[in-house]
Design a protein around this motif. Structure first.
Motif, short mmCIF file in Angstrom:
data_model
loop_
_atom_site.label_atom_id
_atom_site.label_comp_id
_atom_site.label_asym_id
_atom_site.label_seq_id
_atom_site.Cartn_x
_atom_site.Cartn_y
_atom_site.Cartn_z
N GLU A 1 -2.58 -7.55 -5.18
CA GLU A 1 -2.63 -6.09 -5.19
C GLU A 1 -2.04 -5.57 -3.89
OE1 GLU A 1 -6.04 -3.50 -6.92
OE2 GLU A 1 -6.52 -3.80 -4.80
N LEU A 2 -1.04 -4.71 -3.99
CA LEU A 2 -0.36 -4.16 -2.80
C LEU A 2 -0.64 -2.66 -2.72
CD1 LEU A 2 3.06 -6.03 -3.11
CD2 LEU A 2 1.10 -6.66 -1.69
N ARG A 3 -1.70 -2.33 -2.04
CA ARG A 3 -2.07 -0.92 -1.90
C ARG A 3 -1.31 -0.30 -0.74
NH1 ARG A 3 -8.29 0.47 -3.42
NH2 ARG A 3 -8.35 -0.61 -5.43
N GLN A 4 -0.80 0.92 -0.97
CA GLN A 4 -0.02 1.61 0.06
C GLN A 4 -0.84 2.76 0.65
OE1 GLN A 4 4.03 2.61 -0.94
NE2 GLN A 4 4.12 1.03 -2.53
N PHE A 5 -0.83 2.83 1.96
CA PHE A 5 -1.51 3.92 2.67
C PHE A 5 -0.47 4.63 3.53
CE2 PHE A 5 -4.60 0.66 1.74
CZ PHE A 5 -5.69 1.38 1.26
N VAL A 6 -0.37 5.94 3.36
CA VAL A 6 0.67 6.70 4.05
C VAL A 6 0.01 7.75 4.94
CG1 VAL A 6 2.67 8.21 3.78
CG2 VAL A 6 2.26 6.36 2.13
#
Length: 230
Positions: free
Chosen positions: A56-61
């Protein structure tokens, strides 16, 4: 592909690995749903020579900064391929739970475990090769009994058969009364024939009852009170 490896050499290595089933399957997505985690866990149990992982590759911006945080599902805390069993512990058991349980089920597992530890009660972790487990220690009149087990295999397992001729729940009417406590959970329908067996209540069943967590804790507390009064 290692430096210096030619395309024909690379594909020959691929062919060799496929023939020997020496492969790793990866599911990669920005979110891995609980259903896919269960599929990954099932495939790992069925295919000894193939490792299946979900990444799982969760992105936080934040402003111009983007961070990708990977989470890998599918690694067993303790490999079922090991030659000898090893004792589980809290960390390894709940790491396994996190692979296959959704948030509500996991919360119920944690609540049951917290109940087991209540009042400084001692617990014992299982040494199963494939699945972790834990149960509280009860010794009415100096005799060890093991009425309930929290297991990564089948949820909350009730050890009715092991209570026969033991203190507190050794007689059928006493086990019937205990059984009825758990039957208060919606979807649970234990029968008298289960009193000589080891029936289990899936955590999913408990989670599906809006009051399931409270009901299972009430049943366990009632059980402990009967033991403490012996």
């Amino acid at each position: 592909m290692e430096p210096g490896t030619t395309p024909p050499e690379f594909w020959e290595q691929v062919r060799t690995n496929l023939k020997a089933t020496n492969i790793r399957l990866l599911f990669v997505a920005d979110a891995i749903p609980i259903e896919l985690r269960r599929v990954v866990a099932f495939l790992n149990e069925q295919m000894d020579a193939v490792e299946v992982l979900a990444v799982e590759l969760r992105q936080f911006v934040s402003g111009d900064l983007k961070t990708i945080v990977p989470t890998v599902y599918g690694h067993r805390p303790i490999s079922p391929k090991r030659a000898t069993a090893q004792r589980w512990n809290e960390a390894s058991l709940f790491a396994q739970f996190e692979q296959t349980l959704d948030e509500k089920e996991l919360a119920i597992a944690r609540a049951i475990y917290a109940w087991m530890l209540k009042g400084g009660r001692k617990v014992i972790f299982g040494n199963g090769k494939d699945y972790g487990s834990v149960y509280p220690v009860f010794k009415p009149n100096g005799v060890s009994i093991n009425p309930a087990v929290l297991s990564a295999y089948d949820g909350l397992r009730l050890q009715f058969a092991s209570l026969d001729k033991k203190p507190v729940f050794g007689l059928i009417p006493a086990r019937q009364a205990l059984m009825q406590q758990f039957n208060a959970i919606k979807g649970v329908a234990l029968k008298d024939s289960d009193l000589a067996k080891y029936p289990s209540i899936p955590l999913r069943t408990i989670a599906d009852d809006p009051e399931g967590e409270a009901k299972v804790l009430n049943a366990l507390t009632w059980m402990a009170e009967q033991i403490e009064q012996a």
